[in-house]
Enzyme design. Structure first.
Site, PDB file in Angstrom:
ATOM      1  N   LYS A 161       0.858  -1.189   0.000  1.00 56.29           N
ATOM      2  CA  LYS A 161       0.000   0.000   0.000  1.00 56.29           C
ATOM      3  C   LYS A 161       0.890   1.234   0.000  1.00 56.29           C
ATOM      4  CE  LYS A 161       0.968   1.224   4.419  1.00 56.29           C
ATOM      5  NZ  LYS A 161       1.858   2.369   4.694  1.00 56.29           N
TER       6      LYS A 161
ATOM      7  N   SER B 191       2.730  -6.272   7.179  1.00 59.05           N
ATOM      8  CA  SER B 191       1.324  -6.254   7.578  1.00 59.05           C
ATOM      9  C   SER B 191       0.450  -6.939   6.530  1.00 59.05           C
ATOM     10  CB  SER B 191       0.853  -4.805   7.770  1.00 59.05           C
ATOM     11  OG  SER B 191       1.553  -4.193   8.828  1.00 59.05           O
TER      12      SER B 191
ATOM     13  N   ASP C   9      -1.651  -1.281  10.864  1.00 59.35           N
ATOM     14  CA  ASP C   9      -2.211  -1.191   9.512  1.00 59.35           C
ATOM     15  C   ASP C   9      -2.594  -2.552   8.932  1.00 59.35           C
ATOM     16  OD1 ASP C   9       0.366  -2.109   9.183  1.00 59.35           O
ATOM     17  OD2 ASP C   9       0.950  -0.646   7.672  1.00 59.35           O
TER      18      ASP C   9
END
Length: 267
Positions: A8, A99, A132
């Site tokens: 991301k 994550s 996250d």
């Protein structure tokens, strides 16, 4: 069973206050991009973890996939698995790769063992592994706030643009990034600012980590400047760095950056 955890980027990142629990309240927009790891699990006599690609630092027992297995094992009678992670998402880059691996592993285990976990259940497990992590369960653009683990949907589609990400030869620890930032309230929320045209973002949307990180790592500052010089509509460090992304109308020629940096085109 196999899946492909993706990275991301953060569009804007405001550190708004320090919390009593030692964390910080922040606001940011998480946007998924097409840089991926490969994650595989098969049943095995005992739990084990192997990796290839980019070397993963730390102890195996501290890997978030291994921690995710133990988390679900507390509540469900799942068999031991052999985990193989091929690491392609840069580490220490502000891209959420670890994550993503953890969240995708939770989804993989749910499918593999027929647990039929709901979105809420998977997000709750993911939140226990990292601030996250829960984002990657639904893996859609969100406005994130609180510790970065509370979400509101945002209507954001950058598919008409070309996103290029540059990873310089630098590593910025999260601790280093937070030590250099002074929390302050915002005048206008990112939730509103991200609705502006992309051409306006550079005047309104910032990453609070950049000021101190750029002082300690001038090469990262140089990458951001190079992306603007190449015609980026908007460029920013992602998360706490060290990666920097640019949003372009057309794919740029960044061959001059490829000599000293890793460049990912059209992510």
């Amino acid at each position: 069973m196999l899946n492909f955890p993706n990275a991301k980027i953060n569009i804007g990142l405001n550190i708004t206050e320090r919390r009593a629990d030692g964390y910080h309240n922040l606001e940011t927009v998480f946007y998924p991009v097409n840089i991926k790891d490969a994650l595989e699990a098969i049943t095995a006599p005992q739990l084990n973890f192997q990796s290839s690609g980019i070397s993963i630092p730390g102890r195996v027992e501290d890997n978030l996939c291994v921690k995710g297995y133990h988390l679900l094992r507390q509540d469900y009678d799942i068999s031991p698995v052999s985990i193989h992670l091929h690491k392609h998402i840069p580490i220490g880059a502000g891209l959420g790769g670890g994550s993503a691996d953890a969240a995708f592993f939770i989804k993989l285990l749910s499918d593999m063992f027929g647990l039929n976990l709901s979105i809420d259940q998977m997000e709750n497990y993911a939140r226990q592994l990292g601030a996250d992590c829960a984002f990657f369960i639904q893996n859609k653009p969100v406005f994130a706030y609180g510790k970065g683990d509370e979400f509101k949907p945002v209507s954001l589609d950058l598919s008409a643009y070309k996103i290029v990400l540059v990873m310089p030869p630098a590593h910025v620890s999260t601790g280093e990034a937070y030590r250099g930032v002074k929390p302050k309230p915002v005048n206008q929320s990112l939730q509103e600012l991200v609705a502006l045209p992309v051409t306006e973002w550079k005047h309104h949307i910032k990453n609070d980590f950049e000021e101190s990180v750029f002082k300690n790592h001038p090469a990262i500052r140089g990458v951001k400047a190079a992306l603007y010089n190449a015609g980026a509509l908007y460029a920013s460090m992602s998360g706490s760095g060290a990666s920097v992304f640019g949003i372009f109308e057309e794919l740029p020629d960044l061959s001059h950056l490829e000599r000293e940096n890793e460049v990912f085109y059209d992510v």
